[in-house]
Structures are given as C-alpha cells and as structure tokens.
Design an enzyme around this catalytic site. Structure first.
Site, PDB file in Angstrom:
ATOM      1  CG  HIS A 147     -40.953  10.229  10.668  1.00  8.34           C
ATOM      2  ND1 HIS A 147     -41.639   9.573   9.666  1.00  8.34           N
ATOM      3  CD2 HIS A 147     -41.232  11.561  10.499  1.00  8.34           C
ATOM      4  CE1 HIS A 147     -42.296  10.454   8.927  1.00  8.34           C
ATOM      5  NE2 HIS A 147     -42.059  11.664   9.398  1.00  8.34           N
ATOM      6  CD  GLU A 155     -48.425  19.010   9.716  1.00  7.07           C
ATOM      7  OE1 GLU A 155     -47.261  18.643   9.975  1.00  7.07           O
ATOM      8  OE2 GLU A 155     -48.993  18.738   8.650  1.00  7.07           O
ATOM      9  NE  ARG A 206     -43.508  15.392  13.385  1.00  6.56           N
ATOM     10  CZ  ARG A 206     -43.345  15.129  12.093  1.00  6.56           C
ATOM     11  NH1 ARG A 206     -42.198  14.637  11.659  1.00  6.56           N
ATOM     12  NH2 ARG A 206     -44.328  15.363  11.244  1.00  6.56           N
TER      13      ARG A 206
END
Length: 504
Positions: free
Chosen positions: A328, A110, A268
């Site tokens: 998040h 990721e 991110r």
C-alpha cells in the site's frame, strides 16, 4: 525561477500551486493525466483536525508510536504544526469535507489514533475530492501541464540538478529547470498484490538513485490489511474498522486480539500480519464484518465501498467480506530535510517518494495526505533559499551489499518480479529468502529501453528498486514496524537509520 514539478497528486499539486503563487514559472509533468495516481484513490481522510482534549502534541505522539520509535521527531513536529494551515487551505481551494449534524466538521478515528481527528470528504472519497479541487485550482493558473510524459532521468550539471529527461508520445523531451520537485509516488507495482495504480513503478526514486541521491528506509513497506480480492483488488478503508467493523476467522472469532490488545485498531503492520497468519492457518480468507453498522450507515458513510462491493456481488450489510493484505505505502524513499531538499542541490522530493522521517517504520493512518500537503508547501517555500550544505550524508545505495551465490533465475517478466517480491520481500521475510530474491533480481536485465517503450523504462526502475529494497531488508536484521523478519535465530540489531540529511 523555472521549476519543474513531476507528479500531480496532492504533494505535487500543492507544491506547484505554492510555487506559482510565489512568482515562479512552473511546469507540471505527469505520466498519466492531471490528477492521476494514488491521491484520487485515497478512501481514508486527512488527519490533523483536533477536537476537545486533542491537539498536535497528541497527534505527534501517536505518529511516533505507530512508527515504532523510528520517526524523526522534528519531521513529525513539522507535520502536525503545519497541518491546520494546510487543511484550511484545502477548504479554501474547494474541498468540501463532511460535516456532523450540528454543522461542525465530522471527525473520524482510525487505527492507532487515540482521538477522532480525521476529516473525510464524500464519506470514503477524500482523495478524489482533494484531487479534483487542486486540479481545478491549477487549471485556473498559468502553470503549464504536460500530460502523458514519463520521467526517464534527471539532468545534472556542475553538481546540480538542472532539468529532466522525459518520454512523451512525441518521443524523448528534455526540460531545463532551476529546480526540480519530484512527487512521483511509491513503488507498489513491485508486489503481486497492491492497492497502487499501474503507474506506481517508483520512477522518481529510481531516477534519483541513478543521479546519486541518498535514499533510506526502503525496507519499510506498508501492507494495507483489508483489501477485497479480485481484479483489480479493491481497498476497504481503515475507516470501516474505525467505525466499528471487526475481523473474524472462519469460526467467527475476533482473532486480532491474539496479536495486539487494540484488536482491529492496532497499527496496520500488526493487523496485516495477523490476517496473513490466520488465513494461512485456516486455509481460507478471513472476513471483515461490518454487518452491525447496518445498510443505511454503510451506504451513507462509505458510498464508494458500498457501490463497488455490491457491483462485485457482495451485500456487506448482510454478509462479511473476504479480505487480504496488499502492498500500500512506502515509508522510505529519497532522503530529504524538512523542506524537501535532497543530497543533490536543485532536487526536491515530496510525498510518498520522499523519506521525510515522518513515518518511521510504519505510517499512521491518514498521515499521508497531510504529509503531501505540508511538505509540498514547505518545498515550494524553500525554492528561493540558498541550498545549504548537508552536515551529514548517506551513501546513495541503502543497506548491505551482499554477494549472493549464483542462482537459477526464471525468465524475467514483471509478474515474476512481483511474485518474487511478494513471496520473499513482503509481509514476512527471512535472510535466506531475501538473499535468494536478490540473486534472482541481479540475474535479471531488461536491456536498454527502446526510445518509446514506457513499460521497459518502468521495468528498469522496478528492478533497481527491487535490488535496493532487498538489500535494505537484508541489512535490517531485526523486526520493527512494517519490516518483519521470521529468521529462526535472533541476531543483534543494526542501528536505526538516523536523520541522515541535516540542513540549516
């Protein structure tokens, strides 16, 4: 020892199981039902399964890089050093991680990871598999579980936390404890758009603040880059981009490379801001394009996403999906040492509610489930140890304490608070905007919560955390990691938060 664990995600369940296995008397308290919260919603996996050329040193380096240099190296070392044992424990407790064709564990990659080291279960249902296995393990024990019981406050006595005050269907209840472990998650409900469930109202952090515990890094809120708009929003896992999906603007261009050489696999915070910026420029959502992966691969690798997107009328094997960022994960929280101990004797905090120092200014993908398992076990192991005196402590309120000018505040409701934090304390922030938001938050009150009103208690917690978060964001005057300031003129940086709680 009589131990109360508040919260039943991976951190709380791990702590409860380890505490029970060590011979303690354990009660688990959860606001919903056992296993509720963010853990079962986690589509991403668990980092820490190392293949050839990889290992804890490389994982630690990636974690520190993603954290923009503000991660605590000792905490990161604890995370990666204990990771293999915690993953093996999850397997032993019944978590069936996905396997490759040769029978070995399948490792995914990721964003911001330099190696494929992430385990998944059920393709994109890792959190649900972990929650189910840990709940089943807990039910096989004598641990007492109290469901539908909201944490209202901690109960200190003689300088030590001695229990909790709860709100249950039967009314207020108090539980005595020799130690309390909070695993209550984050505060995503501060924001108008969030991947968090409705119960993520920061109850544990707020209760710890009211009791005088030190907190830090509340300004570091991670916004997941790729969420499918709708009611509710639906998260599209980082792993989709890890498998090769790309982000495109309305002209089909892969625009994230304008912001970072790693494109869709950048940290991110970079990807989330790039998406928000491009969507604002073009006046329409950007799109996540997974069509090159093909229908069979998408259905096999991401069965949950495949089902939900099709239910919502999208065939993502044929058409790109519109995406937007959403709040998040909270990197900050109650300051702890490497065993979950806080500045309040008797109080441990683990999981997203804790500021362990692992994440720094930006969490590395798939480190959160690992953190919950590692530090949940570490807290349980420290229950019988004497409480060491802290060498250094921080004030219980984070950041600056400005006195904003009087403002005209709209009538309070939760939606208004969420819009305010999204607009002024979200992905992009300015000093004037933060000051304005703080003035409005301080003009709002919710009064004394009625005895049986869970929502008013939650609103009280959200207002307290909104105030603390805005002050922390005002105090950090430069951009770093997930905290981005758009002020027109640069200002001198304030020092990064040190590892504030140090215990022997």
């Amino acid at each position: 020892m009589n131990v109360v664990v508040v919260g039943s995600g991976i951190a709380g369940l791990t702590a409860a199981l380890h505490a029970h296995e060590a011979g303690h008397t354990v009660t688990v308290v959860t606001k919903g039902t056992l296993g509720d919260g963010c853990t079962p919603l986690a589509q991403g996996g668990v980092a820490g399964s190392y293949g050839p050329g990889d290992g804890p040193v490389a994982h630690a380096a990636d974690t520190i890089t993603a954290g923009a240099g503000l991660a605590d190296p000792d905490a990161v070392d604890a995370l990666v050093s204990d990771g293999a044992a915690r993953i093996a424990e999850l397997v032993a407790r019944g978590v069936s991680f996905d396997h490759a064709e040769d029978g070995s564990l399948a490792r995914g990659r990721e964003a911001a990871h330099t190696h494929a080291r992430i385990l998944h279960a059920g393709g994109d249902a890792t959190g649900a598999a972990i929650a189910a296995a840990l709940c089943a393990a807990l039910r096989r024990t004598s641990v007492l579980v109290r469901e539908h019981a909201m944490l209202v406050d901690l109960r200190p006595h003689a300088g030590r936390v001695r229990g909790v005050a709860l709100l249950t269907a039967e009314g207020p209840v108090e539980l005595d404890a020799d130690a309390v472990i909070l695993a209550t998650g984050g505060a995503g409900q501060l924001y108008a758009h969030t991947t968090n469930p409705e119960g993520a109202t920061g109850d544990g952090i707020a209760a710890a603040l009211r009791a005088g515990a030190a907190v830090a890094d509340l300004e570091f809120v991670q916004f997941h880059p790729t969420v499918l708009p709708g009611i509710p929003v639906f998260l599209l896992s980082e792993a989709v981009r890890g498998e090769g999906a790309v982000l495109r603007d309305r002209d089909g261009r892969r625009f994230v490379f304008d912001s970072h050489p790693d494109g869709e696999l950048a940290p991110r915070d970079v990807v989330a801001r790039a998406i928000a910026r491009q969507a604002a420029v073009q006046g329409t959502p950007v799109h996540l394009d997974a069509t090159e992966l093909g229908a069979d691969t998408l259905a096999r690798r991401f069965p949950t996403i495949d089902r939900v997107t099709r239910t919502r009328g999208h065939d993502w094997s044929r058409e790109p999906l519109p995406v937007t960022p959403a709040a998040h994960y909270l990197m900050g929280g109650v300051i702890t040492d490497l065993h979950g101990r806080t500045t309040l004797p008797g109080l441990f905090v683990v999981g997203e509610a804790a500021r362990t120092g692992v994440h720094g200014a930006n969490r590395l993908a798939s480190n959160s489930l690992l953190e919950g398992a590692v530090f949940g076990a570490r807290a349980a192991a420290a229950l019988s140890e004497p409480w060491p005196p802290p060498h250094r402590t921080a004030p219980s309120a984070p950041g600056a304490n400005p006195h904003p000018h009087d403002v005209s505040a709209p009538a309070f409701d939760r939606a208004a608070l969420q819009r305010l934090l999204w607009d002024e304390g979200g992905l992009r922030r300015t000093g004037p905007g933060l000051q304005r938001a703080l003035g409005i938050v301080r003009a709002w009150t919710v009064g004394t919560p009625p005895a049986h009103d869970v929502r008013t208690h939650e609103d009280r917690n959200l207002l307290l955390l909104a105030d603390a978060t805005l002050r922390a964001a005002l105090a950090r005057t430069v951009s770093v990691g997930a905290h981005h300031r758009d002020d027109p003129a640069p200002v001198p940086p304030i020092p990064a938060h040190p590892p504030i709680l140090e215990t022997a």
